[in-house]
Scaffold this motif. Structure first.
Motif, PDB file in Angstrom:
ATOM      1  N   ILE A   1       0.880  -1.175   0.000  1.00  0.00           N
ATOM      2  CA  ILE A   1       0.000   0.000   0.000  1.00  0.00           C
ATOM      3  C   ILE A   1       0.912   1.217   0.000  1.00  0.00           C
ATOM      4  N   ALA A   2       0.945   1.926  -1.117  1.00  0.00           N
ATOM      5  CA  ALA A   2       1.856   3.073  -1.258  1.00  0.00           C
ATOM      6  C   ALA A   2       1.064   4.370  -1.297  1.00  0.00           C
ATOM      7  N   GLN A   3       1.762   5.460  -0.989  1.00  0.00           N
ATOM      8  CA  GLN A   3       1.154   6.791  -1.009  1.00  0.00           C
ATOM      9  C   GLN A   3       2.089   7.768  -1.714  1.00  0.00           C
ATOM     10  N   VAL A   4       1.508   8.570  -2.588  1.00  0.00           N
ATOM     11  CA  VAL A   4       2.250   9.667  -3.221  1.00  0.00           C
ATOM     12  C   VAL A   4       1.733  10.957  -2.617  1.00  0.00           C
ATOM     13  N   TRP A   5       2.648  11.798  -2.106  1.00  0.00           N
ATOM     14  CA  TRP A   5       2.254  13.001  -1.376  1.00  0.00           C
ATOM     15  C   TRP A   5       2.392  14.231  -2.263  1.00  0.00           C
ATOM     16  N   HIS A   6       1.317  15.022  -2.346  1.00  0.00           N
ATOM     17  CA  HIS A   6       1.322  16.232  -3.172  1.00  0.00           C
ATOM     18  C   HIS A   6       1.182  17.512  -2.342  1.00  0.00           C
ATOM     19  N   GLY A   7       0.965  17.378  -1.040  1.00  0.00           N
ATOM     20  CA  GLY A   7       0.712  18.539  -0.200  1.00  0.00           C
ATOM     21  C   GLY A   7       1.971  19.202   0.314  1.00  0.00           C
ATOM     22  N   ALA A   8       1.767  20.133   1.261  1.00  0.00           N
ATOM     23  CA  ALA A   8       2.887  20.910   1.807  1.00  0.00           C
ATOM     24  C   ALA A   8       3.898  20.022   2.521  1.00  0.00           C
ATOM     25  N   CYS A   9       3.446  18.879   3.066  1.00  0.00           N
ATOM     26  CA  CYS A   9       4.375  18.004   3.789  1.00  0.00           C
ATOM     27  C   CYS A   9       5.455  17.454   2.864  1.00  0.00           C
ATOM     28  N   SER A  10       5.182  17.429   1.554  1.00  0.00           N
ATOM     29  CA  SER A  10       6.162  16.878   0.607  1.00  0.00           C
ATOM     30  C   SER A  10       7.432  17.723   0.538  1.00  0.00           C
ATOM     31  N   PHE A  11       7.359  18.980   1.015  1.00  0.00           N
ATOM     32  CA  PHE A  11       8.539  19.844   1.017  1.00  0.00           C
ATOM     33  C   PHE A  11       9.414  19.605   2.246  1.00  0.00           C
ATOM     34  N   ILE A  12       8.912  18.836   3.203  1.00  0.00           N
ATOM     35  CA  ILE A  12       9.689  18.547   4.420  1.00  0.00           C
ATOM     36  C   ILE A  12      10.435  17.227   4.239  1.00  0.00           C
ATOM     37  N   SER A  13       9.707  16.109   4.349  1.00  0.00           N
ATOM     38  CA  SER A  13      10.293  14.789   4.125  1.00  0.00           C
ATOM     39  C   SER A  13       9.176  13.772   4.024  1.00  0.00           C
ATOM     40  N   LYS A  14       9.470  12.638   3.384  1.00  0.00           N
ATOM     41  CA  LYS A  14       8.455  11.601   3.233  1.00  0.00           C
ATOM     42  C   LYS A  14       8.099  10.985   4.587  1.00  0.00           C
ATOM     43  N   ASP A  15       9.062  10.943   5.511  1.00  0.00           N
ATOM     44  CA  ASP A  15       8.774  10.407   6.839  1.00  0.00           C
ATOM     45  C   ASP A  15       7.783  11.291   7.578  1.00  0.00           C
ATOM     46  N   SER A  16       7.922  12.608   7.409  1.00  0.00           N
ATOM     47  CA  SER A  16       6.967  13.540   8.028  1.00  0.00           C
ATOM     48  C   SER A  16       5.575  13.331   7.452  1.00  0.00           C
ATOM     49  N   CYS A  17       5.499  13.108   6.143  1.00  0.00           N
ATOM     50  CA  CYS A  17       4.206  12.869   5.497  1.00  0.00           C
ATOM     51  C   CYS A  17       3.527  11.648   6.097  1.00  0.00           C
ATOM     52  N   TYR A  18       4.284  10.580   6.290  1.00  0.00           N
ATOM     53  CA  TYR A  18       3.680   9.345   6.785  1.00  0.00           C
ATOM     54  C   TYR A  18       3.272   9.485   8.254  1.00  0.00           C
ATOM     55  N   THR A  19       4.042  10.239   9.021  1.00  0.00           N
ATOM     56  CA  THR A  19       3.678  10.476  10.421  1.00  0.00           C
ATOM     57  C   THR A  19       2.373  11.266  10.501  1.00  0.00           C
ATOM     58  N   ILE A  20       2.253  12.311   9.676  1.00  0.00           N
ATOM     59  CA  ILE A  20       1.006  13.096   9.641  1.00  0.00           C
ATOM     60  C   ILE A  20      -0.146  12.225   9.160  1.00  0.00           C
ATOM     61  N   PHE A  21       0.131  11.317   8.226  1.00  0.00           N
ATOM     62  CA  PHE A  21      -0.894  10.414   7.719  1.00  0.00           C
ATOM     63  C   PHE A  21      -1.425   9.506   8.828  1.00  0.00           C
ATOM     64  N   SER A  22      -0.535   9.028   9.690  1.00  0.00           N
ATOM     65  CA  SER A  22      -0.979   8.175  10.803  1.00  0.00           C
ATOM     66  C   SER A  22      -1.863   8.968  11.766  1.00  0.00           C
ATOM     67  N   VAL A  23      -1.542  10.261  11.969  1.00  0.00           N
ATOM     68  CA  VAL A  23      -2.387  11.127  12.795  1.00  0.00           C
ATOM     69  C   VAL A  23      -3.747  11.318  12.123  1.00  0.00           C
ATOM     70  N   TYR A  24      -3.729  11.485  10.807  1.00  0.00           N
ATOM     71  CA  TYR A  24      -4.966  11.678  10.042  1.00  0.00           C
ATOM     72  C   TYR A  24      -5.893  10.468  10.172  1.00  0.00           C
ATOM     73  N   LEU A  25      -5.348   9.257   9.993  1.00  0.00           N
ATOM     74  CA  LEU A  25      -6.164   8.052  10.154  1.00  0.00           C
ATOM     75  C   LEU A  25      -6.703   7.948  11.582  1.00  0.00           C
ATOM     76  N   HIS A  26      -5.888   8.352  12.531  1.00  0.00           N
ATOM     77  CA  HIS A  26      -6.289   8.323  13.940  1.00  0.00           C
ATOM     78  C   HIS A  26      -7.479   9.252  14.196  1.00  0.00           C
ATOM     79  N   THR A  27      -7.534  10.404  13.521  1.00  0.00           N
ATOM     80  CA  THR A  27      -8.666  11.322  13.718  1.00  0.00           C
ATOM     81  C   THR A  27      -9.972  10.737  13.170  1.00  0.00           C
ATOM     82  N   ILE A  28      -9.889   9.932  12.102  1.00  0.00           N
ATOM     83  CA  ILE A  28     -11.096   9.334  11.524  1.00  0.00           C
ATOM     84  C   ILE A  28     -11.708   8.323  12.491  1.00  0.00           C
TER      85      ILE A  28
END
Length: 302
Positions: A45-72
């Motif tokens: 299961i892969a993810q391509v990031w197009h948002g502002a997090c993509s300017f930081i690092s892919k690890d940051s994107c995935y960490t924010i993604f885990s927070v996002y799933l947690h909010t749902i």
């Protein structure tokens, strides 16, 4: 609005509304900085990031993604607690004790918190991600944004992070339907012992909760699209980009329903709108008069 305009009659219950509002705000924020395209396959299961997090690092994107799933999943847990709370108030004629409420919220929140903490542990290296995606996406352009991935199965953290958001809603909504039926039954049987104001308040809150309970149909749509691609039945770029668009819709509509359906909040918003309109009309009138005076002072022949 919740902090300043909640009536004393459901001040305690408003704490659940406040937690839901904060959770929805966090969900919308995470989604706005992620803007992801998900690529579910039977292997990865892969993810391509197009948002502002993509300017930081892919690890940051995935960490924010885990927070996002947690909010749902937290949103669903808070909905379960909200229905239970209304039932307790009707059944015992008083709200549950804060300690009991806190324990119930904690018990339902812990699985979601575990998901948020453990899901980033399942990430794969970029080389492994590209290797596993190759059979399914041989022409994928990796320059469009950072890409991350986790195993589709066989990894305890990835399996929990994937299955929990898909399975948790099923018993939750079964509970909600049962409790809603009991609440409406109690309202019918005890309507003669309630004042009109109290009965109206209960009906209003149950109606609001019922509308909120309908919102996760969008989450079901997102889960369905995700499952179709995960099982390799059908895949299309539109599906890949719209999975989490549908998952975020409830967080966008939930606060609007709260403001529209709960009378004290609706009255406050209506009053604020009228005041704003009056201020704009007053400012426009003052500007018109000012312009007229200025024109008269500049042109004495008028």
């Amino acid at each position: 609005t919740i902090i300043r305009h909640t009536p004393a009659s459901f001040k305690k219950y408003s704490s659940l509304l406040f937690l839901t509002a904060m959770n929805d705000t966090l969900c919308i924020f995470c989604d706005s900085v992620l803007i992801q395209r998900v690529l579910p396959t039977p292997v990865i299961i892969a993810q391509v990031w197009h948002g502002a997090c993509s300017f930081i690092s892919k690890d940051s994107c995935y960490t924010i993604f885990s927070v996002y799933l947690h909010t749902i999943t937290t949103s669903i847990a808070l909905m379960v607690v909200s229905f239970w709370y209304r039932h307790e108030v009707l059944h015992n004629s008083q709200p549950p004790r804060p300690l009991k409420l806190g324990i119930i919220i904690g018990v339902l929140y812990i699985p979601s918190f575990i998901q948020m903490v453990t899901l980033p542990l399942s990430t794969m290296s970029i080389a492994d991600v590209k290797t596993d995606l190759e059979p399914f996406y041989p022409t994928l352009d990796y320059t469009h944004g950072p890409i991350t991935g986790n195993p589709a199965h066989g990894n305890i953290y990835a399996d929990y992070g994937t299955l929990f958001p898909m399975i948790f809603p099923i018993p939750s909504y079964a509970f909600i339907l049962i409790v809603r039926y009991k609440i409406l039954r109690v309202l019918r049987l005890s309507s003669s012992r309630m004042s009109e104001r109290t009965k109206e308040l209960h009906v209003q809150l149950v109606k609001t909760l019922t509308y909120h309970a309908c919102l996760p149909i969008f989450t079901v749509i997102a889960d369905s699209l995700f499952t179709i691609m995960l099982l390799d039945i059908y895949r299309h770029p539109l599906l890949e980009n719209f999975v989490f668009f549908f998952a975020s819709v409830p967080a966008c509509l939930s606060p609007l329903l709260t403001l529209m359906l709960i009378r004290p909040y609706r009255s406050f918003i209506t009053c604020e709108y009228r005041r704003t309109q009056q201020r704009l009309e007053t400012n426009n009138s003052a500007m018109t008069v000012s312009n007229a005076h200025k024109k008269l002072s500049e042109d004495p022949t008028i």
